[in-house]
Write a protein that holds these residues in place. Sequence first.
Motif, PDB file in Angstrom:
ATOM      1  N   ALA A 179       0.810  -1.221   0.000  1.00  0.00           N
ATOM      2  CA  ALA A 179       0.000   0.000   0.000  1.00  0.00           C
ATOM      3  C   ALA A 179       0.840   1.266   0.000  1.00  0.00           C
ATOM      4  CB  ALA A 179      -0.922  -0.003   1.225  1.00  0.00           C
ATOM      5  N   GLY A 180       2.162   1.141   0.188  1.00  0.00           N
ATOM      6  CA  GLY A 180       2.996   2.329   0.345  1.00  0.00           C
ATOM      7  C   GLY A 180       2.686   3.055   1.640  1.00  0.00           C
ATOM      8  N   ALA A 181       2.226   2.311   2.630  1.00  0.00           N
ATOM      9  CA  ALA A 181       1.874   2.872   3.930  1.00  0.00           C
ATOM     10  C   ALA A 181       3.078   2.765   4.877  1.00  0.00           C
ATOM     11  CB  ALA A 181       0.652   2.165   4.498  1.00  0.00           C
ATOM     12  N   THR A 182       2.843   2.955   6.175  1.00  0.00           N
ATOM     13  CA  THR A 182       3.925   3.013   7.162  1.00  0.00           C
ATOM     14  C   THR A 182       3.723   1.952   8.230  1.00  0.00           C
ATOM     15  OG1 THR A 182       4.050   5.400   6.841  1.00  0.00           O
ATOM     16  CG2 THR A 182       5.148   4.502   8.797  1.00  0.00           C
ATOM     17  N   ALA A 183       4.782   1.230   8.570  1.00  0.00           N
ATOM     18  CA  ALA A 183       4.762   0.302   9.703  1.00  0.00           C
ATOM     19  C   ALA A 183       5.422   0.970  10.899  1.00  0.00           C
ATOM     20  CB  ALA A 183       5.486  -0.995   9.350  1.00  0.00           C
ATOM     21  N   VAL A 184       4.692   1.051  12.003  1.00  0.00           N
ATOM     22  CA  VAL A 184       5.214   1.612  13.252  1.00  0.00           C
ATOM     23  C   VAL A 184       5.662   0.443  14.118  1.00  0.00           C
ATOM     24  CG1 VAL A 184       4.678   2.964  15.309  1.00  0.00           C
ATOM     25  CG2 VAL A 184       3.705   3.619  13.093  1.00  0.00           C
ATOM     26  N   VAL A 185       6.970   0.287  14.288  1.00  0.00           N
ATOM     27  CA  VAL A 185       7.556  -0.923  14.848  1.00  0.00           C
ATOM     28  C   VAL A 185       7.834  -0.743  16.341  1.00  0.00           C
ATOM     29  CG1 VAL A 185       9.400  -2.622  14.616  1.00  0.00           C
ATOM     30  CG2 VAL A 185       8.644  -1.311  12.610  1.00  0.00           C
ATOM     31  N   THR A 186       7.280  -1.633  17.162  1.00  0.00           N
ATOM     32  CA  THR A 186       7.594  -1.633  18.588  1.00  0.00           C
ATOM     33  C   THR A 186       8.774  -2.569  18.840  1.00  0.00           C
ATOM     34  OG1 THR A 186       6.108  -3.466  19.139  1.00  0.00           O
ATOM     35  CG2 THR A 186       5.173  -1.249  19.161  1.00  0.00           C
ATOM     36  N   PRO A 187       9.622  -2.272  19.815  1.00  0.00           N
ATOM     37  CA  PRO A 187      10.775  -3.139  20.083  1.00  0.00           C
ATOM     38  C   PRO A 187      10.364  -4.453  20.726  1.00  0.00           C
ATOM     39  CG  PRO A 187      10.634  -1.396  21.723  1.00  0.00           C
ATOM     40  CD  PRO A 187       9.576  -1.096  20.701  1.00  0.00           C
ATOM     41  N   GLU A 188      11.253  -5.445  20.632  1.00  0.00           N
ATOM     42  CA  GLU A 188      11.027  -6.718  21.300  1.00  0.00           C
ATOM     43  C   GLU A 188      11.043  -6.522  22.817  1.00  0.00           C
ATOM     44  OE1 GLU A 188      10.370  -9.743  20.169  1.00  0.00           O
ATOM     45  OE2 GLU A 188      10.533  -9.258  18.037  1.00  0.00           O
ATOM     46  N   GLY A 189      10.395  -7.449  23.524  1.00  0.00           N
ATOM     47  CA  GLY A 189      10.430  -7.411  24.978  1.00  0.00           C
ATOM     48  C   GLY A 189       9.125  -6.928  25.573  1.00  0.00           C
ATOM     49  N   PRO A 190       8.980  -7.123  26.891  1.00  0.00           N
ATOM     50  CA  PRO A 190       7.743  -6.718  27.576  1.00  0.00           C
ATOM     51  C   PRO A 190       7.499  -5.221  27.435  1.00  0.00           C
ATOM     52  CG  PRO A 190       9.117  -8.096  28.999  1.00  0.00           C
ATOM     53  CD  PRO A 190       9.962  -7.731  27.815  1.00  0.00           C
ATOM     54  N   MET A 191       6.222  -4.862  27.359  1.00  0.00           N
ATOM     55  CA  MET A 191       5.846  -3.456  27.253  1.00  0.00           C
ATOM     56  C   MET A 191       4.534  -3.260  28.004  1.00  0.00           C
ATOM     57  SD  MET A 191       5.139  -1.177  23.820  1.00  0.00           S
ATOM     58  CE  MET A 191       6.826  -1.465  23.263  1.00  0.00           C
ATOM     59  N   SER A 192       4.470  -2.243  28.820  1.00  0.00           N
ATOM     60  CA  SER A 192       3.248  -1.964  29.571  1.00  0.00           C
ATOM     61  C   SER A 192       2.164  -1.478  28.622  1.00  0.00           C
ATOM     62  CB  SER A 192       3.504  -0.904  30.637  1.00  0.00           C
ATOM     63  OG  SER A 192       3.752   0.355  30.044  1.00  0.00           O
ATOM     64  N   ALA A 193       0.916  -1.604  29.068  1.00  0.00           N
ATOM     65  CA  ALA A 193      -0.200  -1.119  28.270  1.00  0.00           C
ATOM     66  C   ALA A 193      -0.087   0.380  28.056  1.00  0.00           C
ATOM     67  CB  ALA A 193      -1.516  -1.468  28.958  1.00  0.00           C
ATOM     68  N   GLU A 194       0.331   1.092  29.087  1.00  0.00           N
ATOM     69  CA  GLU A 194       0.469   2.549  28.984  1.00  0.00           C
ATOM     70  C   GLU A 194       1.493   2.928  27.913  1.00  0.00           C
ATOM     71  OE1 GLU A 194      -1.128   1.568  32.976  1.00  0.00           O
ATOM     72  OE2 GLU A 194       0.521   0.825  31.741  1.00  0.00           O
ATOM     73  N   GLU A 195       2.618   2.204  27.880  1.00  0.00           N
ATOM     74  CA  GLU A 195       3.658   2.508  26.902  1.00  0.00           C
ATOM     75  C   GLU A 195       3.190   2.179  25.488  1.00  0.00           C
ATOM     76  OE1 GLU A 195       7.369   3.676  25.286  1.00  0.00           O
ATOM     77  OE2 GLU A 195       6.244   4.155  27.097  1.00  0.00           O
ATOM     78  N   LEU A 196       2.466   1.083  25.339  1.00  0.00           N
ATOM     79  CA  LEU A 196       1.962   0.708  24.018  1.00  0.00           C
ATOM     80  C   LEU A 196       1.044   1.796  23.464  1.00  0.00           C
ATOM     81  CD1 LEU A 196       1.628  -1.495  21.789  1.00  0.00           C
ATOM     82  CD2 LEU A 196      -0.355  -2.292  23.072  1.00  0.00           C
ATOM     83  N   VAL A 197       0.101   2.251  24.280  1.00  0.00           N
ATOM     84  CA  VAL A 197      -0.851   3.258  23.818  1.00  0.00           C
ATOM     85  C   VAL A 197      -0.145   4.595  23.590  1.00  0.00           C
ATOM     86  CG1 VAL A 197      -2.950   4.527  24.415  1.00  0.00           C
ATOM     87  CG2 VAL A 197      -2.792   2.084  24.903  1.00  0.00           C
ATOM     88  N   ARG A 198       0.843   4.907  24.427  1.00  0.00           N
ATOM     89  CA  ARG A 198       1.602   6.148  24.225  1.00  0.00           C
ATOM     90  C   ARG A 198       2.300   6.133  22.869  1.00  0.00           C
ATOM     91  NH1 ARG A 198       6.279   8.233  23.900  1.00  0.00           N
ATOM     92  NH2 ARG A 198       7.328   6.218  24.065  1.00  0.00           N
ATOM     93  N   ARG A 199       2.900   5.004  22.524  1.00  0.00           N
ATOM     94  CA  ARG A 199       3.578   4.891  21.228  1.00  0.00           C
ATOM     95  C   ARG A 199       2.587   5.022  20.071  1.00  0.00           C
ATOM     96  NH1 ARG A 199       8.731   2.408  21.210  1.00  0.00           N
ATOM     97  NH2 ARG A 199       9.491   1.933  23.309  1.00  0.00           N
ATOM     98  N   MET A 200       1.427   4.419  20.227  1.00  0.00           N
ATOM     99  CA  MET A 200       0.419   4.505  19.172  1.00  0.00           C
ATOM    100  C   MET A 200      -0.005   5.950  18.949  1.00  0.00           C
ATOM    101  SD  MET A 200      -1.909   1.159  20.133  1.00  0.00           S
ATOM    102  CE  MET A 200      -3.080   1.410  18.796  1.00  0.00           C
ATOM    103  N   ALA A 201      -0.222   6.667  20.036  1.00  0.00           N
ATOM    104  CA  ALA A 201      -0.648   8.063  19.918  1.00  0.00           C
ATOM    105  C   ALA A 201       0.461   8.935  19.320  1.00  0.00           C
ATOM    106  CB  ALA A 201      -1.071   8.594  21.283  1.00  0.00           C
ATOM    107  N   HIS A 202       1.688   8.723  19.807  1.00  0.00           N
ATOM    108  CA  HIS A 202       2.810   9.533  19.343  1.00  0.00           C
ATOM    109  C   HIS A 202       3.068   9.330  17.850  1.00  0.00           C
ATOM    110  CE1 HIS A 202       6.603  11.720  19.483  1.00  0.00           C
ATOM    111  NE2 HIS A 202       7.190  10.697  18.879  1.00  0.00           N
ATOM    112  N   ALA A 203       2.935   8.085  17.382  1.00  0.00           N
ATOM    113  CA  ALA A 203       3.208   7.762  15.974  1.00  0.00           C
ATOM    114  C   ALA A 203       1.986   7.947  15.090  1.00  0.00           C
ATOM    115  CB  ALA A 203       3.721   6.334  15.859  1.00  0.00           C
ATOM    116  N   GLU A 204       0.856   8.363  15.671  1.00  0.00           N
ATOM    117  CA  GLU A 204      -0.378   8.593  14.920  1.00  0.00           C
ATOM    118  C   GLU A 204      -0.816   7.343  14.157  1.00  0.00           C
ATOM    119  OE1 GLU A 204       0.815  12.043  12.636  1.00  0.00           O
ATOM    120  OE2 GLU A 204      -0.123  13.377  14.124  1.00  0.00           O
ATOM    121  N   VAL A 205      -0.844   6.220  14.873  1.00  0.00           N
ATOM    122  CA  VAL A 205      -1.240   4.940  14.288  1.00  0.00           C
ATOM    123  C   VAL A 205      -2.713   4.992  13.882  1.00  0.00           C
ATOM    124  CG1 VAL A 205      -1.705   2.521  14.883  1.00  0.00           C
ATOM    125  CG2 VAL A 205       0.505   3.556  15.442  1.00  0.00           C
TER     126      VAL A 205
END
Length: 461
Positions: A179-205
């Motif tokens: 699609a020529g779209a963008t993949a927003v990649v999270t790093p390997e390893g445990p991640m809190s729910a708060e951090e996951l949602v923060r990354r989604m918001a920051h990257a405009e997923v």
Amino acid sequence: MTLSVRRAAEARGAAPALVFDSETLTWDEVHRALPAIEREQAALTLVAGRDRATILSIFAAIDARLPFAPLHPRATPDELVAMRAVLSSLSDLSGVPDVPDVPDVQAGGDASDEAPLAYVFTSGSTGAPRAAILSRRAFIASARASADNLAYGPGDRWLLAMPLSHVGGLSVLTRTLMAGATAVVTPEGPMSAEELVRRMAHAEVTYASLVPAMLTRVLRAGLEAPPGLRAVLIGGAPATRALLAGAREAGWPVLPTYGSTETCSQVATRATGDVLDTDGRIGRPLPGVDLRIEDGEIYVRGPMLFDGYIGATSSPEVSGFDDDGYFATGDLGDLDAEGVLWVRGRRSELIITGGENVYPAAVEAVLSAHPEVVEACVYGLPDADWGEVVAAVYRSATGPIPDLDDWLRERLAPHRRPKRLSCVNHLAELPKTSSGKVDRAALRRRALEGSEPDGSEDGEP
């Protein structure tokens, strides 16, 4: 839409392709950074973490038309050896089976698209690793069907938080590439729910693929959906009505999906705007997918189907295909009068925990290899966070084994290790069926009823 980094760079050169913690790469930069690939090898084998080098290597293999085999980054050394042994048969073409023709697989495609693109591991009925053969045609058809259903395209951003060794994670890369779209990649390893949602918001997923366990943690943390999020595909394990309803109340646009490694990800998905949340209700088949129900089992046909397993024959008993090109999924379900798929459960004994597939026989084999274990049985138990957890009962001549957790930790990936581990009285045998096999259903029933064997103990959380 085409599966080519070069074409994506030509069409979307300055647009963002990959968003990592420390950098963002455009499609031009991705194309220039592709590593050189040795074309003489049968397949590029790599331990597939969500990192820059791995993703660039996968893209390089796609453009070089070299098949690749992504191995689970949390697999133990013994598990990696077993997977590499399966791949060793690639030097012998007899290891790649013939399967029945699928109608219209060539429509709009190229003959070379029938060649394998990836060998993605799943487990057979014995728990032994086997690799599903997924062609370029399968990934192209899957991505096109998904785009037709969800209407995503250039400018969208898709969260990549699932393992690249699974078709669910791998498909995020192929969808965004086409699609020529963008993949927003999270790093390997445990991640809190708060951090996951923060990354989604920051990257405009705008799109995300999550397993129910991830969504459960997000809702328990009381987190609302970030602005701009259009759809969250939920798959890898059953999503309950309560989970879906709770997600909608918090503003999460969840869409249950159904698919597997063999179907190259989703083949049925809830339509956007459909908010009828009922246990087992998925949605209509995606464009190009034929579904039928036979003796209560779901059968699938379409251009996104795999081409068999490495080392397997083309007989229906082994490959799962019938003479008409339908694949028997092993899952139970039905189609209602509106053509909506309902999934009722699994015919096999497969345990799905947090989106990871675990076959009891494979874990039992490791347990039984301990010198003090006389017999063992493994089964799944329902869990609010993970969908299911792996539970095990064993009998030892000496009672509970103090070092058994350490033994399992060295030999099993975390998702395959029992979270609930019990030892029966050394004088008592595990219950047997009339055929003399350990009665798995009876032991699971006892656990659900709260009737613990003597000497029960908790496994590693």
